[in-house]
Design a protein around this motif. Structure first.
Motif, PDB file in Angstrom:
ATOM      1  N   ILE A 142       0.809  -1.223   0.000  1.00  0.00           N
ATOM      2  CA  ILE A 142       0.000   0.000   0.000  1.00  0.00           C
ATOM      3  C   ILE A 142       0.842   1.273   0.000  1.00  0.00           C
ATOM      4  O   ILE A 142       0.292   2.368  -0.080  1.00  0.00           O
ATOM      5  N   GLU A 177      -0.690   4.882  -0.993  1.00  0.00           N
ATOM      6  CA  GLU A 177      -0.780   5.968  -0.009  1.00  0.00           C
ATOM      7  C   GLU A 177       0.015   7.189  -0.459  1.00  0.00           C
ATOM      8  O   GLU A 177      -0.415   8.331  -0.245  1.00  0.00           O
ATOM      9  N   THR A 218      -4.557  -1.194  -6.753  1.00  0.00           N
ATOM     10  CA  THR A 218      -3.697  -2.107  -6.002  1.00  0.00           C
ATOM     11  C   THR A 218      -4.052  -3.545  -6.370  1.00  0.00           C
ATOM     12  O   THR A 218      -5.163  -3.828  -6.816  1.00  0.00           O
ATOM     13  N   ALA A 244      -3.488  -5.409  -1.629  1.00  0.00           N
ATOM     14  CA  ALA A 244      -3.922  -4.707  -0.417  1.00  0.00           C
ATOM     15  C   ALA A 244      -5.245  -5.223   0.098  1.00  0.00           C
ATOM     16  O   ALA A 244      -5.849  -4.620   0.974  1.00  0.00           O
ATOM     17  N   PRO A 293      -8.730  -1.551  -0.169  1.00  0.00           N
ATOM     18  CA  PRO A 293      -7.483  -0.797  -0.089  1.00  0.00           C
ATOM     19  C   PRO A 293      -7.715   0.591   0.487  1.00  0.00           C
ATOM     20  O   PRO A 293      -8.862   1.059   0.572  1.00  0.00           O
TER      21      PRO A 293
END
Length: 309
Positions: free
Chosen positions: A222, A226, A240, A243, A247
């Protein structure tokens, strides 16, 4: 008798054993494939080591190992005329690809799938495509990649990353790829601009792309997702694959099962033209499956690991 990799308890590479098993045969509506190569994926060792992950994929003990395979049709059951003996094929067989022979239904039902191997594609390359190639294609579709994008790809040197980077470049995007410092040259050869992952990633990305990035794909965890959110990218343009189903920040979760019907042909055509290469990090014989999985699960290889049978 035939051989197959099996495990009877969940765990690391040490639980994998090559056993003699009764030779399988094709029944009505089935074909048997003499396996020649098996491409390893992170999901293989995650399933073998984690009971919850195994349950999610419908895998129960005792189990076989591996999904991606390539080989040759060597036996055909009654009522099947889609393939002939001697046809080269590749595809997926959940938790049973690492074996001398596998039997699959025709027509296949996902997650099992079988495709003809195009001329000019080796079995070692073909067996890298069902999971990694299709997952990369699905990710780029999920983020709506288009010409002129500047895309940040996390885990760019991994099995999915090598396809995602090159497909993004072929689509006309600028690619910035995260990896360890030792991987910089490898990523440049693929067409990506390398950036080191870890604390401070957002600042390093800003230095490389002062006008900003427009999309992102996180192929490892992640961190990249992020970072992209922190850089102001819309969640709809971030995807993703590792994740989980939820996510962070509402970004998209996707996988190879969401690839388009023409994606595999597009990838194999690009390989045959020489526009896309498939780096093979290492090959191991079936007898060395535990060593191959130990290397693959370390997740620091550049490219794909393939088992030859």
């Amino acid at each position: 008798m035939s051989r197959a990799v099996v495990y009877e308890t969940f765990g690391g590479p040490e639980v994998l054993h090559l056993r003699e098993v009764p030779e399988p045969h094709a029944g009505p509506g089935e074909i048997r494939i003499r396996v020649t190569a098996v491409g390893l994926n992170p999901m293989d060792w995650i399933i073998a080591s984690n009971p919850q992950a195994a349950a999610a994929f419908g895998v129960t003990l005792p189990a076989g190992y591996g999904f991606d395979f390539a080989g040759v049709v060597d036996e055909i059951g009654t009522g099947t005329d889609e393939f002939t003996v001697g046809t080269r094929v590749f595809g997926g067989a959940m938790a049973r690809a690492a074996a001398d022979h596998i039997v699959v239904p025709i027509p296949p039902a996902r997650p099992d799938a079988v495709f003809r191997t195009p001329d000019g594609i080796t079995d070692e390359v073909a067996t890298t495509l069902p999971v990694a190639g299709l997952t990369a294609a699905a990710v780029l579709t999920a983020i709506g990649l288009r010409p002129g994008d500047t895309v940040l790809i996390g885990g760019a040197a991994g099995g999915v990353g090598i396809f995602a980077v090159q497909l993004a470049k072929l689509a006309g995007a600028r690619v910035i790829g995260t990896a360890g410092a030792a991987t910089a040259g490898f990523l440049r050869d693929l067409g990506a601009e390398p950036v080191t992952y870890g604390p401070g990633l957002a600042d390093r990305v800003r230095e490389l792309a002062p006008t900003g990035i427009t999309a992102a794909a996180d192929l490892f965890g992640i961190e990249t997702a992020e970072t992209a959110l922190a850089l102001g990218i819309s969640p709809e343009r971030i995807a993703t694959i590792a994740a989980g189903p939820n996510p962070p920040g509402g970004v998209r979760a996707t996988g190879g099962s969401q690839a388009g019907p023409d994606d595999l042909l597009r990838i194999t055509d690009a390989i045959r033209r020489g526009d896309l290469t498939v780096p093979i990090a290492a090959t191991f014989p079936l007898e060395k499956i535990a060593d191959a999985v130990a290397l693959q699960s370390d997740r620091h290889t550049h490219g794909k690991i393939v088992i030859t049978v």
